[in-house]
Enzyme design. Sequence first.
Site, short mmCIF file in Angstrom:
data_model
loop_
_atom_site.label_atom_id
_atom_site.label_comp_id
_atom_site.label_asym_id
_atom_site.label_seq_id
_atom_site.Cartn_x
_atom_site.Cartn_y
_atom_site.Cartn_z
N HIS A 287 37.82 -7.00 0.98
CA HIS A 287 38.81 -7.63 0.12
C HIS A 287 40.19 -7.25 0.64
O HIS A 287 40.51 -6.06 0.72
CB HIS A 287 38.62 -7.14 -1.32
CG HIS A 287 39.56 -7.74 -2.31
ND1 HIS A 287 39.25 -8.85 -3.06
CD2 HIS A 287 40.81 -7.38 -2.68
CE1 HIS A 287 40.26 -9.15 -3.85
NE2 HIS A 287 41.22 -8.27 -3.65
N HIS A 330 41.20 1.57 -7.10
CA HIS A 330 42.37 2.00 -6.34
C HIS A 330 43.38 2.75 -7.21
O HIS A 330 43.40 2.62 -8.43
CB HIS A 330 43.05 0.80 -5.66
CG HIS A 330 43.40 -0.33 -6.59
ND1 HIS A 330 42.46 -1.13 -7.19
CD2 HIS A 330 44.60 -0.82 -7.00
CE1 HIS A 330 43.05 -2.05 -7.93
NE2 HIS A 330 44.35 -1.88 -7.84
N GLU A 336 51.93 -1.79 -11.46
CA GLU A 336 51.50 -3.18 -11.63
C GLU A 336 51.52 -3.58 -13.10
O GLU A 336 50.82 -3.00 -13.93
CB GLU A 336 50.08 -3.37 -11.09
CG GLU A 336 49.88 -2.98 -9.64
CD GLU A 336 48.42 -3.03 -9.22
OE1 GLU A 336 47.56 -3.39 -10.07
OE2 GLU A 336 48.12 -2.71 -8.06
N HIS A 360 49.20 -0.86 -15.07
CA HIS A 360 48.62 0.23 -14.30
C HIS A 360 49.76 0.83 -13.47
O HIS A 360 50.20 0.25 -12.48
CB HIS A 360 47.49 -0.26 -13.40
CG HIS A 360 46.41 -0.97 -14.17
ND1 HIS A 360 46.13 -2.31 -14.03
CD2 HIS A 360 45.55 -0.51 -15.12
CE1 HIS A 360 45.15 -2.65 -14.84
NE2 HIS A 360 44.78 -1.58 -15.52
N HIS A 366 42.48 2.36 -11.42
CA HIS A 366 42.00 1.14 -12.08
C HIS A 366 41.16 0.35 -11.10
O HIS A 366 41.06 0.68 -9.91
CB HIS A 366 43.15 0.31 -12.65
CG HIS A 366 44.20 -0.09 -11.66
ND1 HIS A 366 45.09 0.79 -11.12
CD2 HIS A 366 44.52 -1.30 -11.13
CE1 HIS A 366 45.91 0.17 -10.29
NE2 HIS A 366 45.57 -1.11 -10.26
#
Length: 428
Positions: A287, A330, A336, A360, A366
Amino acid sequence: MSTRNYLAGFGNQFTSEAEPGTLPQGRNSPQRAPRGLYAELISGSAFTAPRHQNQRSWVYRRQPSVVTGAYAPYEQPYWKSGAAQGQDVAPDPLRWHPIAIPEQPLDFVDGLRTVVVNGDPEAQIGVAAHLVLMNRSMQPRALVNADAEMLLVPQQGELSIVTEFGILDVGPGEIALLPRGIAFSVKVQGPSRVYVCENYGAPFRLPELGPIGSNGLAAARDFLAPVAAYEQPQEQPYEIVRKFGGRLWQTRQARTPFDVVAWHGNLVPFKYDTADFMVIGTVSFDHPDPSIFTVLTSPSDTPGTANCDFVIFPPRWMVAEDTFRPPWYHRNLMSEFMGLVRGQYDAKPEGFKPGGMSLHDCMVPHGPDAEAYDNASNAQLAPHKLDATLAFMFESRWRFKPTAYAMECGALDGAYADCWAALKDSFR
Protein backbone atom coordinates in the site's frame (compact mmCIF):
# COMPACT_ATOMS: atom_id res chain seq x y z
CA MET A 1 -27.49 23.54 -9.57
CA SER A 2 -27.43 26.12 -12.33
CA THR A 3 -25.07 25.84 -15.27
CA ARG A 4 -22.39 28.51 -15.20
CA ASN A 5 -19.39 29.42 -17.26
CA TYR A 6 -15.97 29.19 -15.63
CA LEU A 7 -12.33 29.96 -16.40
CA ALA A 8 -10.02 26.92 -16.31
CA GLY A 9 -6.51 26.53 -14.92
CA PHE A 10 -4.99 26.67 -11.43
CA GLY A 11 -2.63 29.65 -11.07
CA ASN A 12 -3.48 31.11 -14.48
CA GLN A 13 -3.49 34.82 -15.24
CA PHE A 14 -7.17 35.41 -16.00
CA THR A 15 -9.16 38.30 -17.41
CA SER A 16 -12.92 38.63 -17.06
CA GLU A 17 -15.49 41.38 -17.52
CA ALA A 18 -19.22 41.26 -16.90
CA GLU A 19 -19.75 44.26 -19.21
CA PRO A 20 -17.76 44.69 -22.44
CA GLY A 21 -15.18 47.47 -22.34
CA THR A 22 -14.87 47.68 -18.54
CA LEU A 23 -11.39 46.11 -18.28
CA PRO A 24 -8.59 48.63 -18.93
CA GLN A 25 -6.13 47.65 -21.65
CA GLY A 26 -2.39 48.25 -21.52
CA ARG A 27 -2.34 49.52 -17.93
CA ASN A 28 -3.79 48.63 -14.52
CA SER A 29 -4.68 52.03 -13.10
CA PRO A 30 -5.57 54.56 -15.80
CA GLN A 31 -6.31 58.15 -14.84
CA ARG A 32 -9.98 57.36 -15.30
CA ALA A 33 -11.05 53.73 -15.21
CA PRO A 34 -13.65 52.75 -17.84
CA ARG A 35 -17.28 53.73 -17.27
CA GLY A 36 -16.68 55.43 -13.94
CA LEU A 37 -15.32 52.33 -12.14
CA TYR A 38 -12.66 52.37 -9.43
CA ALA A 39 -9.42 50.38 -9.78
CA GLU A 40 -8.39 48.36 -6.71
CA LEU A 41 -5.45 45.98 -6.19
CA ILE A 42 -5.79 42.88 -4.00
CA SER A 43 -2.39 41.36 -3.10
CA GLY A 44 -2.25 37.80 -1.83
CA SER A 45 1.55 37.82 -1.40
CA ALA A 46 4.29 40.30 -0.59
CA PHE A 47 5.17 42.56 -3.52
CA THR A 48 8.68 41.08 -3.65
CA ALA A 49 7.66 37.40 -3.54
CA PRO A 50 9.25 35.31 -6.32
CA ARG A 51 7.33 35.62 -9.57
CA HIS A 52 6.05 32.03 -9.44
CA GLN A 53 4.65 32.66 -5.93
CA ASN A 54 3.33 36.16 -6.51
CA GLN A 55 -0.45 36.43 -6.27
CA ARG A 56 -2.49 39.50 -7.03
CA SER A 57 -5.59 40.63 -8.89
CA TRP A 58 -6.84 43.99 -10.11
CA VAL A 59 -10.55 44.55 -9.71
CA TYR A 60 -12.67 47.31 -11.25
CA ARG A 61 -15.68 48.06 -9.10
CA ARG A 62 -18.52 50.51 -8.67
CA GLN A 63 -17.22 51.70 -5.29
CA PRO A 64 -13.89 50.91 -3.61
CA SER A 65 -13.70 48.73 -0.51
CA VAL A 66 -12.80 51.73 1.65
CA VAL A 67 -16.45 52.79 1.49
CA THR A 68 -17.58 50.98 4.62
CA GLY A 69 -18.54 51.53 8.23
CA ALA A 70 -16.61 51.22 11.47
CA TYR A 71 -16.17 47.71 12.89
CA ALA A 72 -17.32 46.46 16.27
CA PRO A 73 -16.69 43.04 17.88
CA TYR A 74 -18.93 40.20 16.72
CA GLU A 75 -19.50 37.29 19.07
CA GLN A 76 -19.33 33.80 17.61
CA PRO A 77 -18.08 31.68 20.52
CA TYR A 78 -17.64 28.49 18.50
CA TRP A 79 -15.06 29.89 16.02
CA LYS A 80 -11.58 29.36 17.49
CA SER A 81 -8.15 30.28 16.12
CA GLY A 82 -4.70 28.90 16.84
CA ALA A 83 -3.40 26.27 19.23
CA ALA A 84 -3.87 28.60 22.20
CA GLN A 85 -7.65 28.21 21.86
CA GLY A 86 -7.56 24.41 21.84
CA GLN A 87 -7.46 21.98 24.73
CA ASP A 88 -4.69 19.69 25.90
CA VAL A 89 -5.92 16.11 25.64
CA ALA A 90 -4.43 12.67 26.16
CA PRO A 91 -2.59 11.11 23.17
CA ASP A 92 -5.60 8.98 22.24
CA PRO A 93 -7.16 8.52 18.81
CA LEU A 94 -10.41 10.50 18.61
CA ARG A 95 -13.49 10.02 16.47
CA TRP A 96 -16.78 11.88 16.17
CA HIS A 97 -20.12 10.64 14.95
CA PRO A 98 -21.94 12.88 12.43
CA ILE A 99 -23.37 15.98 14.14
CA ALA A 100 -26.97 16.81 13.26
CA ILE A 101 -27.75 20.13 11.63
CA PRO A 102 -29.70 22.21 14.18
CA GLU A 103 -33.20 23.44 13.44
CA GLN A 104 -32.43 26.97 14.62
CA PRO A 105 -31.60 29.35 11.75
CA LEU A 106 -27.85 29.24 11.11
CA ASP A 107 -25.84 30.56 8.17
CA PHE A 108 -22.18 29.89 7.31
CA VAL A 109 -20.80 32.30 9.90
CA ASP A 110 -23.07 31.42 12.82
CA GLY A 111 -23.13 27.71 11.98
CA LEU A 112 -19.36 27.28 12.02
CA ARG A 113 -18.00 25.01 14.76
CA THR A 114 -14.24 24.71 15.20
CA VAL A 115 -13.21 21.09 15.84
CA VAL A 116 -9.39 21.20 15.98
CA VAL A 117 -6.77 23.95 15.86
CA ASN A 118 -3.01 24.36 15.65
CA GLY A 119 -0.48 27.05 14.82
CA ASP A 120 -1.07 30.77 15.17
CA PRO A 121 -2.82 33.09 12.67
CA GLU A 122 -0.63 36.01 13.80
CA ALA A 123 2.51 34.02 12.97
CA GLN A 124 0.90 32.81 9.71
CA ILE A 125 1.44 29.14 10.48
CA GLY A 126 -0.95 26.26 11.03
CA VAL A 127 -4.58 25.51 10.25
CA ALA A 128 -7.95 25.00 11.88
CA ALA A 129 -10.52 22.38 10.88
CA HIS A 130 -14.15 23.37 11.21
CA LEU A 131 -17.56 21.85 10.64
CA VAL A 132 -20.26 24.19 9.33
CA LEU A 133 -23.86 23.23 10.14
CA MET A 134 -26.21 25.62 8.33
CA ASN A 135 -29.73 25.85 6.98
CA ARG A 136 -30.01 29.38 5.60
CA SER A 137 -28.15 31.65 3.19
CA MET A 138 -25.92 34.49 4.30
CA GLN A 139 -27.16 37.36 2.19
CA PRO A 140 -27.29 40.25 2.70
CA ARG A 141 -24.18 39.31 4.61
CA ALA A 142 -20.58 38.65 3.60
CA LEU A 143 -17.50 37.21 5.28
CA VAL A 144 -13.94 38.47 4.79
CA ASN A 145 -11.22 36.32 6.37
CA ALA A 146 -8.04 38.38 6.72
CA ASP A 147 -6.38 35.60 8.73
CA ALA A 148 -6.49 32.72 6.28
CA GLU A 149 -7.64 31.20 3.06
CA MET A 150 -10.53 28.76 3.37
CA LEU A 151 -10.92 25.35 1.75
CA LEU A 152 -14.55 24.17 1.74
CA VAL A 153 -15.47 20.47 1.42
CA PRO A 154 -19.28 20.12 1.18
CA GLN A 155 -20.67 16.91 2.65
CA GLN A 156 -24.41 17.61 2.46
CA GLY A 157 -26.24 20.23 0.40
CA GLU A 158 -25.51 22.30 -2.69
CA LEU A 159 -23.77 25.66 -2.22
CA SER A 160 -23.65 28.80 -4.31
CA ILE A 161 -20.67 30.85 -3.19
CA VAL A 162 -20.93 34.50 -4.23
CA THR A 163 -17.48 36.14 -4.35
CA GLU A 164 -16.07 39.45 -5.50
CA PHE A 165 -14.86 37.63 -8.64
CA GLY A 166 -18.11 35.85 -9.49
CA ILE A 167 -20.12 32.83 -8.37
CA LEU A 168 -19.07 29.23 -7.72
CA ASP A 169 -21.64 26.42 -7.55
CA VAL A 170 -20.20 23.64 -5.39
CA GLY A 171 -21.74 20.38 -4.16
CA PRO A 172 -20.64 17.19 -2.37
CA GLY A 173 -17.70 15.67 -4.24
CA GLU A 174 -16.38 19.11 -5.12
CA ILE A 175 -14.27 21.59 -3.16
CA ALA A 176 -13.94 25.38 -3.15
CA LEU A 177 -10.76 27.34 -2.38
CA LEU A 178 -11.33 30.94 -1.27
CA PRO A 179 -8.28 33.25 -1.00
CA ARG A 180 -7.42 35.19 2.13
CA GLY A 181 -9.13 38.58 2.32
CA ILE A 182 -11.76 38.00 -0.39
CA ALA A 183 -15.40 38.79 0.46
CA PHE A 184 -17.79 35.89 -0.05
CA SER A 185 -21.33 34.87 0.84
CA VAL A 186 -22.66 31.30 0.96
CA LYS A 187 -26.15 30.50 -0.29
CA VAL A 188 -27.78 27.15 0.52
CA GLN A 189 -30.87 25.33 -0.71
CA GLY A 190 -31.55 23.52 2.55
CA PRO A 191 -29.78 21.89 5.50
CA SER A 192 -26.08 21.70 4.66
CA ARG A 193 -22.93 20.30 6.27
CA VAL A 194 -19.48 21.47 5.17
CA TYR A 195 -15.97 20.64 6.35
CA VAL A 196 -13.63 23.65 6.28
CA CYS A 197 -9.86 23.97 6.45
CA GLU A 198 -8.82 27.48 7.52
CA ASN A 199 -5.21 27.80 6.38
CA TYR A 200 -3.14 30.48 8.15
CA GLY A 201 0.07 29.47 6.37
CA ALA A 202 1.40 29.54 2.83
CA PRO A 203 -1.37 29.46 0.21
CA PHE A 204 -2.42 26.06 -1.08
CA ARG A 205 -0.74 25.08 -4.34
CA LEU A 206 -0.51 21.98 -6.49
CA PRO A 207 2.08 19.52 -5.13
CA GLU A 208 5.28 18.75 -7.00
CA LEU A 209 5.00 15.50 -8.96
CA GLY A 210 8.62 14.34 -8.78
CA PRO A 211 9.10 10.85 -10.27
CA ILE A 212 5.38 10.71 -11.14
CA GLY A 213 6.26 12.99 -14.04
CA SER A 214 4.25 15.65 -15.81
CA ASN A 215 0.79 14.10 -15.42
CA GLY A 216 -1.29 12.70 -12.57
CA LEU A 217 -3.08 13.67 -9.37
CA ALA A 218 -5.00 16.96 -9.74
CA ALA A 219 -4.58 18.64 -13.13
CA ALA A 220 -4.31 22.43 -13.20
CA ARG A 221 -6.85 22.67 -16.02
CA ASP A 222 -9.58 21.05 -13.88
CA PHE A 223 -9.62 23.93 -11.39
CA LEU A 224 -12.32 26.42 -12.33
CA ALA A 225 -12.45 30.13 -11.49
CA PRO A 226 -15.63 32.22 -11.73
CA VAL A 227 -16.36 34.77 -14.43
CA ALA A 228 -17.04 38.35 -13.42
CA ALA A 229 -20.53 39.01 -12.08
CA TYR A 230 -21.80 41.92 -10.01
CA GLU A 231 -24.85 42.75 -7.95
CA GLN A 232 -27.01 45.81 -8.40
CA PRO A 233 -27.12 48.23 -5.44
CA GLN A 234 -29.19 46.88 -2.57
CA GLU A 235 -31.94 48.74 -0.73
CA GLN A 236 -31.00 47.19 2.61
CA PRO A 237 -27.47 47.53 4.03
CA TYR A 238 -24.91 44.74 3.82
CA GLU A 239 -23.53 43.24 6.99
CA ILE A 240 -19.80 42.52 6.72
CA VAL A 241 -18.19 40.06 9.15
CA ARG A 242 -14.40 40.24 9.10
CA LYS A 243 -12.05 37.67 10.66
CA PHE A 244 -9.03 39.66 11.80
CA GLY A 245 -6.40 38.70 14.36
CA GLY A 246 -8.25 35.60 15.47
CA ARG A 247 -11.44 37.52 16.24
CA LEU A 248 -14.62 38.38 14.37
CA TRP A 249 -15.68 41.96 13.70
CA GLN A 250 -18.87 43.34 12.21
CA THR A 251 -19.98 46.44 10.33
CA ARG A 252 -22.87 47.53 8.12
CA GLN A 253 -22.44 49.37 4.86
CA ALA A 254 -24.78 50.72 2.22
CA ARG A 255 -22.87 49.22 -0.70
CA THR A 256 -22.72 45.58 -1.76
CA PRO A 257 -19.20 44.07 -1.60
CA PHE A 258 -20.01 42.20 -4.81
CA ASP A 259 -19.79 45.17 -7.17
CA VAL A 260 -16.75 44.10 -9.25
CA VAL A 261 -17.61 44.53 -12.94
CA ALA A 262 -14.24 43.40 -14.35
CA TRP A 263 -11.01 41.92 -13.05
CA HIS A 264 -7.71 40.35 -14.05
CA GLY A 265 -4.99 38.44 -12.18
CA ASN A 266 -4.20 35.12 -10.54
CA LEU A 267 -5.53 35.65 -7.00
CA VAL A 268 -8.96 34.11 -7.51
CA PRO A 269 -11.37 31.61 -5.95
CA PHE A 270 -11.47 28.11 -7.43
CA LYS A 271 -13.69 25.05 -7.45
CA TYR A 272 -12.52 21.51 -8.21
CA ASP A 273 -14.37 18.26 -8.80
CA THR A 274 -12.60 15.39 -7.02
CA ALA A 275 -13.93 13.02 -9.70
CA ASP A 276 -11.26 14.55 -11.96
CA PHE A 277 -8.42 13.40 -9.67
CA MET A 278 -6.08 10.94 -11.42
CA VAL A 279 -5.35 8.36 -8.73
CA ILE A 280 -1.88 6.84 -8.65
CA GLY A 281 -1.52 3.42 -7.01
CA THR A 282 0.58 0.29 -6.91
CA VAL A 283 0.43 -2.25 -9.73
CA SER A 284 2.67 -4.73 -7.93
CA PHE A 285 2.70 -4.88 -4.10
CA ASP A 286 2.34 -2.85 -0.90
CA HIS A 287 0.00 0.00 0.00
CA PRO A 288 1.71 3.26 -1.06
CA ASP A 289 2.10 6.32 1.15
CA PRO A 290 -1.01 8.56 1.26
CA SER A 291 1.04 11.46 -0.12
CA ILE A 292 0.16 10.18 -3.61
CA PHE A 293 -3.43 11.28 -2.90
CA THR A 294 -2.49 14.94 -2.30
CA VAL A 295 -4.70 17.42 -4.15
CA LEU A 296 -3.27 20.64 -2.69
CA THR A 297 -0.39 21.45 -0.36
CA SER A 298 0.53 24.40 1.85
CA PRO A 299 4.30 24.17 2.35
CA SER A 300 6.12 25.11 5.54
CA ASP A 301 9.64 26.46 6.01
CA THR A 302 10.90 22.85 6.18
CA PRO A 303 11.20 21.39 2.66
CA GLY A 304 8.95 18.39 2.17
CA THR A 305 7.08 18.90 5.45
CA ALA A 306 3.73 20.57 4.87
CA ASN A 307 1.96 23.18 6.93
CA CYS A 308 -1.09 21.37 5.53
CA ASP A 309 -1.78 18.78 2.86
CA PHE A 310 -5.29 18.26 1.52
CA VAL A 311 -5.53 14.56 0.69
CA ILE A 312 -8.47 12.62 -0.75
CA PHE A 313 -9.35 8.93 -0.96
CA PRO A 314 -11.69 8.70 -3.96
CA PRO A 315 -13.03 5.67 -5.86
CA ARG A 316 -10.13 3.56 -7.20
CA TRP A 317 -9.01 0.09 -8.18
CA MET A 318 -7.05 -2.10 -5.76
CA VAL A 319 -4.82 -4.59 -7.57
CA ALA A 320 -1.75 -5.23 -5.36
CA GLU A 321 -0.51 -8.83 -5.10
CA ASP A 322 0.39 -10.55 -1.81
CA THR A 323 -0.51 -7.29 -0.06
CA PHE A 324 -2.58 -6.13 2.87
CA ARG A 325 -4.51 -3.57 0.87
CA PRO A 326 -5.96 -1.13 3.43
CA PRO A 327 -3.56 1.34 5.10
CA TRP A 328 -1.04 -0.34 7.34
CA TYR A 329 -0.85 0.30 11.08
CA HIS A 330 1.22 3.41 11.58
CA ARG A 331 2.47 6.25 13.76
CA ASN A 332 3.25 9.41 11.83
CA LEU A 333 5.09 12.65 12.44
CA MET A 334 2.24 14.41 10.63
CA SER A 335 -1.09 14.85 12.39
CA GLU A 336 -4.25 13.76 10.55
CA PHE A 337 -7.75 15.20 10.72
CA MET A 338 -10.10 13.09 8.60
CA GLY A 339 -13.65 13.38 7.28
CA LEU A 340 -15.94 11.22 5.17
CA VAL A 341 -18.08 12.80 2.47
CA ARG A 342 -19.84 9.64 1.32
CA GLY A 343 -19.70 5.84 1.30
CA GLN A 344 -17.37 3.72 3.39
CA TYR A 345 -13.72 4.20 4.29
CA ASP A 346 -11.88 0.93 3.66
CA ALA A 347 -9.97 0.99 6.96
CA LYS A 348 -13.11 1.66 9.06
CA PRO A 349 -16.08 0.04 7.27
CA GLU A 350 -18.61 0.40 10.11
CA GLY A 351 -17.68 2.97 12.75
CA PHE A 352 -16.78 5.87 10.47
CA LYS A 353 -19.90 7.44 8.94
CA PRO A 354 -20.41 10.19 6.32
CA GLY A 355 -20.34 13.53 8.12
CA GLY A 356 -18.13 12.08 10.86
CA MET A 357 -14.57 13.04 11.74
CA SER A 358 -11.45 11.54 13.30
CA LEU A 359 -8.18 12.85 14.71
CA HIS A 360 -4.89 10.97 14.89
CA ASP A 361 -2.23 13.31 16.18
CA CYS A 362 1.54 13.13 15.93
CA MET A 363 2.80 9.62 16.78
CA VAL A 364 -0.63 8.39 17.92
CA PRO A 365 -0.97 4.78 16.65
CA HIS A 366 -3.87 4.03 14.31
CA GLY A 367 -4.87 1.85 11.40
CA PRO A 368 -7.56 -0.56 10.23
CA ASP A 369 -10.12 -1.75 12.73
CA ALA A 370 -10.40 -5.45 13.56
CA GLU A 371 -13.11 -6.07 10.96
CA ALA A 372 -11.09 -4.41 8.19
CA TYR A 373 -7.97 -6.32 9.24
CA ASP A 374 -9.77 -9.66 9.20
CA ASN A 375 -11.43 -9.00 5.86
CA ALA A 376 -8.26 -7.77 4.17
CA SER A 377 -6.12 -10.57 5.58
CA ASN A 378 -8.41 -13.26 4.17
CA ALA A 379 -9.73 -11.65 0.99
CA GLN A 380 -9.18 -13.19 -2.40
CA LEU A 381 -6.70 -10.80 -4.01
CA ALA A 382 -8.54 -10.21 -7.26
CA PRO A 383 -8.78 -6.71 -8.71
CA HIS A 384 -11.29 -4.84 -6.56
CA LYS A 385 -12.98 -1.49 -7.16
CA LEU A 386 -13.51 0.78 -4.16
CA ASP A 387 -16.53 2.68 -5.40
CA ALA A 388 -19.07 5.27 -4.20
CA THR A 389 -16.69 6.60 -1.55
CA LEU A 390 -14.88 9.83 -0.79
CA ALA A 391 -12.81 10.43 2.33
CA PHE A 392 -10.27 13.19 2.90
CA MET A 393 -7.55 14.36 5.30
CA PHE A 394 -6.22 17.69 6.44
CA GLU A 395 -2.68 16.62 7.35
CA SER A 396 -0.36 19.02 9.19
CA ARG A 397 3.14 19.08 10.65
CA TRP A 398 1.63 20.84 13.71
CA ARG A 399 -0.20 18.91 16.41
CA PHE A 400 -3.97 19.45 16.36
CA LYS A 401 -5.69 20.42 19.61
CA PRO A 402 -9.43 19.76 19.91
CA THR A 403 -11.70 22.58 21.03
CA ALA A 404 -14.01 22.53 24.01
CA TYR A 405 -16.92 22.21 21.59
CA ALA A 406 -15.37 19.12 19.99
CA MET A 407 -14.90 17.42 23.35
CA GLU A 408 -18.31 18.37 24.76
CA CYS A 409 -20.67 18.34 21.74
CA GLY A 410 -21.96 14.84 22.49
CA ALA A 411 -20.72 13.33 19.21
CA LEU A 412 -17.34 12.15 20.51
CA ASP A 413 -17.13 8.37 20.19
CA GLY A 414 -16.06 7.19 23.62
CA ALA A 415 -15.74 3.62 22.39
CA TYR A 416 -13.51 4.40 19.41
CA ALA A 417 -10.51 2.46 20.76
CA ASP A 418 -12.70 -0.65 21.07
CA CYS A 419 -12.52 -1.11 17.30
CA TRP A 420 -8.99 -2.50 17.78
CA ALA A 421 -9.71 -4.61 20.88
CA ALA A 422 -10.24 -7.81 18.86
CA LEU A 423 -6.73 -7.67 17.38
CA LYS A 424 -5.33 -10.60 19.35
CA ASP A 425 -1.80 -11.87 19.72
CA SER A 426 -1.75 -14.64 17.11
CA PHE A 427 1.99 -15.26 17.04
CA ARG A 428 2.83 -18.86 16.21
